[in-house]
Design a protein around this motif. Structure first.
Motif, PDB file in Angstrom:
ATOM      1  N   MET A   2      12.671 -20.469 -34.424  1.00 35.37           N
ATOM      2  CA  MET A   2      12.028 -21.465 -35.263  1.00 35.37           C
ATOM      3  C   MET A   2      10.668 -21.853 -34.680  1.00 35.37           C
ATOM      4  O   MET A   2      10.559 -22.092 -33.483  1.00 35.37           O
ATOM      5  N   ILE A   3       9.650 -21.897 -35.534  1.00 35.93           N
ATOM      6  CA  ILE A   3       8.307 -22.245 -35.056  1.00 35.93           C
ATOM      7  C   ILE A   3       7.838 -23.535 -35.727  1.00 35.93           C
ATOM      8  O   ILE A   3       7.980 -23.709 -36.930  1.00 35.93           O
ATOM      9  N   LYS A   4       7.290 -24.428 -34.904  1.00 37.27           N
ATOM     10  CA  LYS A   4       6.773 -25.708 -35.410  1.00 37.27           C
ATOM     11  C   LYS A   4       5.348 -25.897 -34.909  1.00 37.27           C
ATOM     12  O   LYS A   4       4.996 -25.377 -33.850  1.00 37.27           O
ATOM     13  N   ILE A   5       4.561 -26.655 -35.630  1.00 33.26           N
ATOM     14  CA  ILE A   5       3.234 -27.010 -35.102  1.00 33.26           C
ATOM     15  C   ILE A   5       3.087 -28.527 -35.134  1.00 33.26           C
ATOM     16  O   ILE A   5       3.520 -29.175 -36.084  1.00 33.26           O
ATOM     17  N   ILE A   6       2.492 -29.036 -34.072  1.00 38.55           N
ATOM     18  CA  ILE A   6       2.198 -30.479 -34.096  1.00 38.55           C
ATOM     19  C   ILE A   6       0.795 -30.713 -33.543  1.00 38.55           C
ATOM     20  O   ILE A   6       0.242 -29.867 -32.826  1.00 38.55           O
ATOM     21  N   LEU A   7       0.246 -31.859 -33.879  1.00 42.44           N
ATOM     22  CA  LEU A   7      -1.052 -32.265 -33.354  1.00 42.44           C
ATOM     23  C   LEU A   7      -0.758 -33.320 -32.301  1.00 42.44           C
ATOM     24  O   LEU A   7      -0.087 -34.321 -32.596  1.00 42.44           O
ATOM     25  N   GLY A   8      -1.210 -33.103 -31.070  1.00 43.31           N
ATOM     26  CA  GLY A   8      -0.954 -34.126 -30.058  1.00 43.31           C
ATOM     27  C   GLY A   8      -1.099 -33.621 -28.639  1.00 43.31           C
ATOM     28  O   GLY A   8      -1.650 -32.546 -28.397  1.00 43.31           O
ATOM     29  N   ASP A   9      -0.540 -34.413 -27.737  1.00 39.15           N
ATOM     30  CA  ASP A   9      -0.645 -34.148 -26.298  1.00 39.15           C
ATOM     31  C   ASP A   9       0.649 -33.453 -25.857  1.00 39.15           C
ATOM     32  O   ASP A   9       1.746 -33.986 -26.087  1.00 39.15           O
ATOM     33  N   ILE A  10       0.529 -32.321 -25.213  1.00 38.26           N
ATOM     34  CA  ILE A  10       1.723 -31.533 -24.864  1.00 38.26           C
ATOM     35  C   ILE A  10       2.624 -32.263 -23.869  1.00 38.26           C
ATOM     36  O   ILE A  10       3.836 -32.029 -23.855  1.00 38.26           O
ATOM     37  N   THR A  11       2.063 -33.169 -23.085  1.00 38.57           N
ATOM     38  CA  THR A  11       2.914 -33.873 -22.113  1.00 38.57           C
ATOM     39  C   THR A  11       3.906 -34.805 -22.828  1.00 38.57           C
ATOM     40  O   THR A  11       4.886 -35.232 -22.240  1.00 38.57           O
ATOM     41  N   HIS A  12       3.632 -35.094 -24.104  1.00 41.70           N
ATOM     42  CA  HIS A  12       4.554 -35.932 -24.876  1.00 41.70           C
ATOM     43  C   HIS A  12       5.532 -35.113 -25.719  1.00 41.70           C
ATOM     44  O   HIS A  12       6.330 -35.666 -26.471  1.00 41.70           O
ATOM     45  N   SER A  13       5.445 -33.801 -25.618  1.00 40.52           N
ATOM     46  CA  SER A  13       6.330 -32.951 -26.416  1.00 40.52           C
ATOM     47  C   SER A  13       7.763 -33.054 -25.895  1.00 40.52           C
ATOM     48  O   SER A  13       7.985 -33.043 -24.686  1.00 40.52           O
ATOM     49  N   PRO A  14       8.738 -33.128 -26.784  1.00 43.41           N
ATOM     50  CA  PRO A  14      10.126 -33.227 -26.327  1.00 43.41           C
ATOM     51  C   PRO A  14      10.771 -31.887 -25.940  1.00 43.41           C
ATOM     52  O   PRO A  14      11.958 -31.845 -25.657  1.00 43.41           O
ATOM     53  N   ALA A  15       9.992 -30.797 -25.906  1.00 44.49           N
ATOM     54  CA  ALA A  15      10.577 -29.474 -25.593  1.00 44.49           C
ATOM     55  C   ALA A  15      11.186 -29.454 -24.187  1.00 44.49           C
ATOM     56  O   ALA A  15      10.770 -30.213 -23.319  1.00 44.49           O
ATOM     57  N   ASP A  16      12.139 -28.543 -23.970  1.00 43.51           N
ATOM     58  CA  ASP A  16      12.724 -28.375 -22.630  1.00 43.51           C
ATOM     59  C   ASP A  16      11.648 -28.040 -21.611  1.00 43.51           C
ATOM     60  O   ASP A  16      11.641 -28.543 -20.498  1.00 43.51           O
ATOM     61  N   VAL A  17      10.771 -27.121 -21.989  1.00 46.41           N
ATOM     62  CA  VAL A  17       9.766 -26.636 -21.043  1.00 46.41           C
ATOM     63  C   VAL A  17       8.406 -26.621 -21.735  1.00 46.41           C
ATOM     64  O   VAL A  17       8.313 -26.303 -22.927  1.00 46.41           O
ATOM     65  N   ILE A  18       7.375 -27.018 -20.985  1.00 42.68           N
ATOM     66  CA  ILE A  18       6.019 -26.975 -21.557  1.00 42.68           C
ATOM     67  C   ILE A  18       5.199 -25.931 -20.800  1.00 42.68           C
ATOM     68  O   ILE A  18       5.438 -25.660 -19.623  1.00 42.68           O
ATOM     69  N   VAL A  19       4.250 -25.354 -21.502  1.00 41.37           N
ATOM     70  CA  VAL A  19       3.412 -24.299 -20.914  1.00 41.37           C
ATOM     71  C   VAL A  19       2.056 -24.892 -20.570  1.00 41.37           C
ATOM     72  O   VAL A  19       1.484 -25.667 -21.338  1.00 41.37           O
ATOM     73  N   ASN A  20       1.565 -24.514 -19.403  1.00 44.11           N
ATOM     74  CA  ASN A  20       0.246 -24.965 -18.948  1.00 44.11           C
ATOM     75  C   ASN A  20      -0.755 -23.810 -19.009  1.00 44.11           C
ATOM     76  O   ASN A  20      -0.440 -22.699 -18.588  1.00 44.11           O
ATOM     77  N   ALA A  21      -1.950 -24.094 -19.531  1.00 41.55           N
ATOM     78  CA  ALA A  21      -3.045 -23.102 -19.506  1.00 41.55           C
ATOM     79  C   ALA A  21      -3.791 -23.306 -18.194  1.00 41.55           C
ATOM     80  O   ALA A  21      -4.722 -24.104 -18.106  1.00 41.55           O
ATOM     81  N   ALA A  22      -3.345 -22.592 -17.169  1.00 43.40           N
ATOM     82  CA  ALA A  22      -3.824 -22.810 -15.804  1.00 43.40           C
ATOM     83  C   ALA A  22      -4.968 -21.852 -15.463  1.00 43.40           C
ATOM     84  O   ALA A  22      -5.460 -21.115 -16.316  1.00 43.40           O
ATOM     85  N   ASN A  23      -5.383 -21.882 -14.205  1.00 46.25           N
ATOM     86  CA  ASN A  23      -6.306 -20.861 -13.684  1.00 46.25           C
ATOM     87  C   ASN A  23      -5.566 -20.096 -12.587  1.00 46.25           C
ATOM     88  O   ASN A  23      -4.527 -20.544 -12.107  1.00 46.25           O
ATOM     89  N   SER A  24      -6.117 -18.959 -12.177  1.00 51.41           N
ATOM     90  CA  SER A  24      -5.397 -18.075 -11.250  1.00 51.41           C
ATOM     91  C   SER A  24      -5.071 -18.728  -9.909  1.00 51.41           C
ATOM     92  O   SER A  24      -4.080 -18.385  -9.280  1.00 51.41           O
ATOM     93  N   ALA A  25      -5.899 -19.690  -9.489  1.00 53.41           N
ATOM     94  CA  ALA A  25      -5.664 -20.338  -8.195  1.00 53.41           C
ATOM     95  C   ALA A  25      -4.552 -21.386  -8.287  1.00 53.41           C
ATOM     96  O   ALA A  25      -4.027 -21.828  -7.267  1.00 53.41           O
ATOM     97  N   VAL A  52      10.157 -22.929 -30.806  1.00 55.60           N
ATOM     98  CA  VAL A  52       8.805 -22.848 -30.253  1.00 55.60           C
ATOM     99  C   VAL A  52       7.902 -23.827 -30.997  1.00 55.60           C
ATOM    100  O   VAL A  52       7.843 -23.816 -32.228  1.00 55.60           O
ATOM    101  N   THR A  53       7.229 -24.667 -30.231  1.00 57.65           N
ATOM    102  CA  THR A  53       6.258 -25.588 -30.832  1.00 57.65           C
ATOM    103  C   THR A  53       4.863 -25.245 -30.329  1.00 57.65           C
ATOM    104  O   THR A  53       4.650 -25.109 -29.122  1.00 57.65           O
ATOM    105  N   PHE A  54       3.931 -25.074 -31.259  1.00 54.43           N
ATOM    106  CA  PHE A  54       2.518 -24.952 -30.886  1.00 54.43           C
ATOM    107  C   PHE A  54       1.937 -26.361 -30.949  1.00 54.43           C
ATOM    108  O   PHE A  54       1.903 -26.979 -32.015  1.00 54.43           O
ATOM    109  N   VAL A  55       1.526 -26.851 -29.789  1.00 48.57           N
ATOM    110  CA  VAL A  55       0.950 -28.199 -29.738  1.00 48.57           C
ATOM    111  C   VAL A  55      -0.573 -28.078 -29.785  1.00 48.57           C
ATOM    112  O   VAL A  55      -1.199 -27.598 -28.835  1.00 48.57           O
TER     113      VAL A  55
END
Ligand code: AR6
Length: 171
Positions: free
Chosen positions: A1-24, A151-154
């Motif tokens: 199931m795919i959902k989309i929301i507008l907002g801050d990912i730290t407030h998402s109720p998902a089990d796990v959140i993904v971070n767009a990090a850098n290699s370091a 899956v939620t796209f925040v």
């Protein structure tokens, strides 16, 4: 199931959140900064230890940490490609971010995962192209598995939200 929301990912109720990090994996601005601020310094320590053992996280790959002070079951850190006018395999590398993060979520038995719009901030990936890669990759991946994963796209900005809505036929 795919959902989309507008907002801050730290407030998402998902089990796990993904971070767009850098290699370091040292934290940064954008969604990386927001996640590190909310999760607290323990995450930097976990990332430092991981880099010491494994070296920097290559573009397209993903790794897992705890969620620190956040209520989630963990954070998956992945490194999106820097946009270089489409000549540096960016589509493939961006797809790998989603695939590798989904693999970790399945491996760990999570029921739900929330993604930010990886690479569409500082890394400059054109938003429509990135949404196309993200949605197709996730749909294909979910279609190939028997297990369910929500899956939620925040989306943090209205432009990305509108793009995702139109791609998923929700307007
Ligand atoms: N929740 C969800 N999405 C967010 C949030 C948030 N709190 N804050 C920003 N975004 P960016 P990148 C969106 O720049 O392009 C960092 O410094 C934002 O609107 O965070 O992959 C890292 O350390 C955009 O759509 O990540 C790296 O050095 C999306 O998140 C570099 O930036 C991604 O924007 C990674 O660049």
């Amino acid at each position: 199931m795919i959902k989309i929301i507008l907002g801050d990912i730290t407030h998402s109720p998902a089990d796990v959140i993904v971070n767009a990090a850098n290699s370091a994996l040292r934290g940064g601005g954008g969604v990386d900064g927001a996640i590190h601020r909310a999760a607290g310094p323990i995450i930097v320590e976990e990332c430092k230890a991981w880099v010491k053992e494994n070296g920097e996280l290559p573009t397209g790959r993903a790794m897992f940490t705890s969620a620190g002070k956040l209520p989630h079951k963990g954070i998956i850190h992945t490194v999106g490609p820097v946009w270089e006018d489409g000549i540096a395999n960016e589509d493939q590398l961006l797809a790998e971010c989603y695939i590798n993060a989904l693999h970790i979520a399945f491996e760990k038995g999570f029921d739900s995962i929330a993604f930010p719009n990886i690479s569409t901030g500082v890394y400059g990936f054109p938003k429509k192209d990135a949404a196309d890669v993200a949605i197709c990759t996730v749909q294909n991946f979910l279609g190939s598995r028997k297990e369910q994963l929500k899956v939620t796209f925040v989306c943090f900005d209205q432009e990305n939200f509108d793009i995702y809505k139109s791609f998923l036929g929700e307007d």
